[in-house]
Design an enzyme around this catalytic site. Structure first.
Site, PDB file in Angstrom:
ATOM      1  N   ALA A 172      10.036   2.518   3.613  1.00 15.74           N
ATOM      2  CA  ALA A 172       9.199   3.723   3.564  1.00 15.74           C
ATOM      3  C   ALA A 172       7.743   3.420   3.886  1.00 15.74           C
ATOM      4  O   ALA A 172       6.975   4.304   4.238  1.00 15.74           O
ATOM      5  CB  ALA A 172       9.293   4.377   2.181  1.00 15.74           C
ATOM      6  N   GLN A 179       4.541   1.498  -5.261  1.00 13.85           N
ATOM      7  CA  GLN A 179       5.332   2.678  -5.585  1.00 13.85           C
ATOM      8  C   GLN A 179       5.794   2.757  -7.032  1.00 13.85           C
ATOM      9  O   GLN A 179       5.967   3.845  -7.570  1.00 13.85           O
ATOM     10  CB  GLN A 179       6.552   2.714  -4.655  1.00 13.85           C
ATOM     11  CG  GLN A 179       7.359   3.986  -4.722  1.00 13.85           C
ATOM     12  CD  GLN A 179       8.497   3.969  -3.723  1.00 13.85           C
ATOM     13  OE1 GLN A 179       8.788   2.929  -3.136  1.00 13.85           O
ATOM     14  NE2 GLN A 179       9.146   5.093  -3.531  1.00 13.85           N
ATOM     15  N   GLY A 231       5.946   0.915  -0.881  1.00 17.25           N
ATOM     16  CA  GLY A 231       6.210   0.096  -2.060  1.00 17.25           C
ATOM     17  C   GLY A 231       5.903  -1.367  -1.846  1.00 17.25           C
ATOM     18  O   GLY A 231       4.852  -1.878  -2.227  1.00 17.25           O
ATOM     19  N   ARG A 232       6.838  -2.068  -1.210  1.00 13.24           N
ATOM     20  CA  ARG A 232       6.637  -3.473  -0.921  1.00 13.24           C
ATOM     21  C   ARG A 232       5.440  -3.683   0.011  1.00 13.24           C
ATOM     22  O   ARG A 232       4.701  -4.663  -0.110  1.00 13.24           O
ATOM     23  CB  ARG A 232       7.924  -4.062  -0.320  1.00 13.24           C
ATOM     24  CG  ARG A 232       9.046  -4.174  -1.334  1.00 13.24           C
ATOM     25  CD  ARG A 232      10.370  -4.555  -0.701  1.00 13.24           C
ATOM     26  NE  ARG A 232      11.086  -3.389  -0.180  1.00 13.24           N
ATOM     27  CZ  ARG A 232      12.338  -3.412   0.259  1.00 13.24           C
ATOM     28  NH1 ARG A 232      13.016  -4.553   0.236  1.00 13.24           N
ATOM     29  NH2 ARG A 232      12.922  -2.328   0.705  1.00 13.24           N
ATOM     30  N   ASP A 247      16.589  -6.296  -2.877  1.00 11.63           N
ATOM     31  CA  ASP A 247      16.740  -4.855  -2.691  1.00 11.63           C
ATOM     32  C   ASP A 247      16.391  -4.113  -3.973  1.00 11.63           C
ATOM     33  O   ASP A 247      16.961  -4.373  -5.029  1.00 11.63           O
ATOM     34  CB  ASP A 247      18.186  -4.564  -2.284  1.00 11.63           C
ATOM     35  CG  ASP A 247      18.472  -3.075  -2.180  1.00 11.63           C
ATOM     36  OD1 ASP A 247      17.521  -2.306  -1.973  1.00 11.63           O
ATOM     37  OD2 ASP A 247      19.648  -2.702  -2.297  1.00 11.63           O
ATOM     38  N   CYS A 267       7.764  -1.939   5.295  1.00 13.24           N
ATOM     39  CA  CYS A 267       9.032  -2.206   4.596  1.00 13.24           C
ATOM     40  C   CYS A 267       9.993  -1.156   5.114  1.00 13.24           C
ATOM     41  O   CYS A 267      10.255  -1.103   6.301  1.00 13.24           O
ATOM     42  CB  CYS A 267       8.853  -2.192   3.081  1.00 13.24           C
ATOM     43  SG  CYS A 267       7.920  -0.791   2.421  1.00 13.24           S
TER      44      CYS A 267
END
EC number: 3.1.3.48
Length: 464
Positions: free
Chosen positions: A397, A439, A400-401, A360, A395
């Protein structure tokens, strides 16, 4: 007496101006001025304080000047506490780190992650690779400490960083994203991967290309977005087919088509983690786009909900699409679910890779598991029917990942095919199609580490 009152009235105007200049609001300044007048009236009229300033706490032996200073300090202190509360944002959290930051501490130094690369583990005494240069908040667009979380408004439980505030290249952001390039040979890649300061500079120089929320000013749209400021770029967004005419909401989903290696159109779809309100839309997209694979890189909850559980334990029907779980396989770092989808007499197979080893709000501690997943998804993609559509990656949003996975997949192909990688070019291309991809600076560094490891694996295999 009248002269004294007139003098107090005139002087109160000066106090009001003084408090406004000190940074207080108009109403707060009026309140403080009245408190000062109240104090003076205590010398003229035999009455108790009206506005809350108790002069009885002041020793009689002190001079009038000292009394005034004490009152002013007390009033200012009360006002400052009130104002400090009003200045605080709803929440200011780090999106990708565990520790919560002080609500008013907007400029901490980002921490550089240490990645477990097997034989390539950094040593604690390596000052070159562990040194981080403090960077101003406005320069750290999209960094893990420049994200503001506003939970006061529906549709937003995630930050919309300062990524929308582009660098000095504001007026040429699109041009920069179209032209940005930095080709790395294997030797250059290994050196670059350990040069944190250079990677930070490159990351912060690259525009995020977030969408202005004003472009999506449609009633009811807030229910369709997990985060109100993470929106799909208009030119590449996925448009759901709808029987209704001019019904924007039925055609909308927070997802974008992304180009693959060599400019392959629609190789991927990057999307947010479905919410309870958008599970039906998500399955409509899966069926419409004929997607053979879903890659999920988030837990269902990480401090708060990150993704709805959009799949069934056995069978469920969404928007006329029957989804049935055929098998579940648990690997070390991910689980694989195989579904059968049926709609309108047609039946298809779908694979979902749920990667659970990405902590996380961090980058993974180890690169090999992500590489293994990228390679496994590539093999599954090659086995999919020729008529299959994009691979869907999400992911929470969807930037990012999700960006890290898609970039790694593209760059592994480039390294195998060309013998070089251009991580900056790939990042720019992804952000042209969906703002904010990759991100944080830590994620950008991690992609370099993963590619460095992959190149060493390729070199070792070639030697054998």
């Amino acid at each position: 007496m009248n002269d004294n009152l007139l003098s107090l009235f005139l002087s109160s105007q000066g106090y009001w101006v003084f408090f406004v200049v000190e940074g207080n609001g108009p109403l707060s300044s009026i309140y403080k001025s009245l408190q000062v007048i109240d104090f003076y009236l205590s010398f003229i009229l035999p009455c108790h304080p009206i506005f809350g300033t108790d002069v009885s706490v002041i020793p009689k032996s002190e001079t009038t000047k000292n009394k005034i200073l004490i009152i002013l300090n007390k009033v200012t202190d009360i006002g400052d506490r009130r104002q400090s509360v009003s200045r605080q944002p709803s929440f200011t959290l780090s999106e990708w780190t565990d520790a919560q930051e002080d609500l008013l501490d907007l400029d901490p130094v980002p921490q550089t992650p240490v990645f477990d690369m097997g034989s390539e583990t950094r040593t604690e005494g390596d000052a070159v690779t562990l040194t981080v240069t403090p960077v101003g908040l406005q320069e750290r667009r999209g960094s893990n400490v420049s994200l503001t979380l506003d939970m006061c408004t529906p549709g937003c439980t995630e930050p919309y960083g300062y990524g929308a505030q582009l660098s000095p290249r504001d007026q040429s952001a699109q041009e920069y994203l179209r032209q940005g390039t930095h080709i790395l040979t294997p030797a250059m890649l290994h050196i670059r991967a350990m040069d944190d300061q250079s990677l930070q500079a490159e990351f912060y120089e690259t525009p995020m290309n977030f969408v202005d929320p004003k472009e999506y000013n449609y009633p009811g749209l807030v229910r369709k977005n997990r985060y109100k400021t993470i929106l799909p770029n208009t030119h590449s967004r996925v448009i759901l087919k709808s029987l209704g005419e001019d019904d924007f909401l039925t055609t909308y989903i927070n997802a974008n088509y992304l180009k693959g290696y060599g400019g392959e159109e629609g190789a991927y779809i990057a999307t947010q983690g479905p919410t309870v309100n958008t599970v039906g839309d998500f399955w409509r997209m899966v069926w419409q786009e004929r997607s053979p694979i879903i890659v999920m890189i988030t837990n269902l909850e990480e401090k708060n909900e990150k993704c709805a559980e959009y799949w069934p334990e056995d069978t469920v029907t969404h928007e006329g699409i029957e989804i049935t779980v055929i098998s579940v396989t648990q690997e070390d770092d991910y689980s694989l679910r195989v579904f059968t989808l049926k709609c309108g007499g047609e039946e298809r197979s779908l694979r979902q890779y749920w990667y659970t080893s990405w902590p996380d709000q961090k980058t993974p501690d180890k690169a090999p598991p992500l590489l293994e997943l990228v390679q496994e998804v590539e093999r599954a993609r090659e086995e999919a029917p020729p008529s299959s559509g994009p691979t869907i990656v999400h992911c929470s949003a969807g930037i990012g990942r999700t960006g890290c996975f898609i970039a790694t997949s593209i760059l592994c192909k480039q390294l195998r095919t060309e013998g070089v990688v251009d991580i900056l070019r790939t990042t720019c291309q992804l952000r042209l199609d969906r703002g904010g991809m990759i991100q944080t600076c830590e994620q950008y560094q991690f992609v370099h580490h993963v590619l460095s490891l992959y190149e060493k694996q390729l070199s070792h295999a070639a030697e054998e």
